[in-house]
Write an enzyme that holds these catalytic residues in place. Structure first.
Site, PDB file in Angstrom:
ATOM      1  N   HIS A   1      22.390  33.110  34.945  1.00  0.00           N
ATOM      2  CA  HIS A   1      22.813  33.157  36.309  1.00  0.00           C
ATOM      3  C   HIS A   1      22.138  31.805  36.903  1.00  0.00           C
ATOM      4  O   HIS A   1      20.996  31.549  36.793  1.00  0.00           O
ATOM      5  CB  HIS A   1      22.089  34.292  37.222  1.00  0.00           C
ATOM      6  CG  HIS A   1      22.263  35.575  36.494  1.00  0.00           C
ATOM      7  ND1 HIS A   1      23.624  36.020  36.599  1.00  0.00           N
ATOM      8  CD2 HIS A   1      21.692  36.520  35.703  1.00  0.00           C
ATOM      9  CE1 HIS A   1      23.792  37.408  35.828  1.00  0.00           C
ATOM     10  NE2 HIS A   1      22.439  37.402  35.538  1.00  0.00           N
ATOM     11  N   SER A  43      22.664  43.329  21.454  1.00  0.00           N
ATOM     12  CA  SER A  43      22.314  43.557  22.678  1.00  0.00           C
ATOM     13  C   SER A  43      23.110  42.721  23.692  1.00  0.00           C
ATOM     14  O   SER A  43      24.385  42.515  23.890  1.00  0.00           O
ATOM     15  CB  SER A  43      21.074  43.756  23.437  1.00  0.00           C
ATOM     16  OG  SER A  43      21.015  44.431  24.387  1.00  0.00           O
ATOM     17  N   CYS A  67      17.916  43.725  19.834  1.00  0.00           N
ATOM     18  CA  CYS A  67      17.643  44.600  19.285  1.00  0.00           C
ATOM     19  C   CYS A  67      17.456  44.392  17.692  1.00  0.00           C
ATOM     20  O   CYS A  67      18.052  43.443  16.864  1.00  0.00           O
ATOM     21  CB  CYS A  67      18.210  45.720  19.208  1.00  0.00           C
ATOM     22  SG  CYS A  67      18.543  46.221  20.816  1.00  0.00           S
TER      23      CYS A  67
END
Length: 119
Positions: free
Chosen positions: A67, A62, A82
């Site tokens: 940030h 995935s 996943c």
């Protein structure tokens, strides 16, 4: 997909210099994902002016993202994988340590393609 794990980390009191260092953050993210046994396809990102960095790692399982807001000592991190082969908590612990977080708020969501796997 089957089942997935989505760790959401809010890190506070992080080292501002590290949070603004694109190359160091990229290196830390790559090491964290290797520790988690994730398969990295590529890592892309952007350094912002006057400060801040966003990184996105595309994974076979995935994705992961960081940030940063150096002026606030804050980093928002998502680790979404996943399947059952990755160890996302190892990546989370590594990143908390390397960003020198004083405080961490960590949440985990279970993701699934079927409702019965979530209950």
């Amino acid at each position: 997909m089957g089942n997935g794990r989505h760790l959401i980390l809010d890190l506070y009191g992080c080292n501002a210099e590290i949070l603004n260092d694109y190359e160091e953050l990229k290196r830390f993210l790559e090491i964290a994902l290797v520790l988690a046994k994730a398969n990295i396809l590529r890592i892309i990102g952007e350094r912002f002016e006057p400060q801040g960095v966003t990184l996105l790692a595309l994974l076979s399982e995935s994705h992961a993202s960081i940030h940063t807001w150096p002026e606030l000592g804050y980093a928002a991190i998502d680790l979404y994988t996943c399947g059952d082969t990755t160890q996302t908590h190892k990546a989370a612990e590594f990143l908390k340590k390397k960003l020198q977080a004083e405080t961490a708020d960590e949440r985990e969501l279970r993701r699934s393609t079927t409702l019965s796997n979530k209950l």
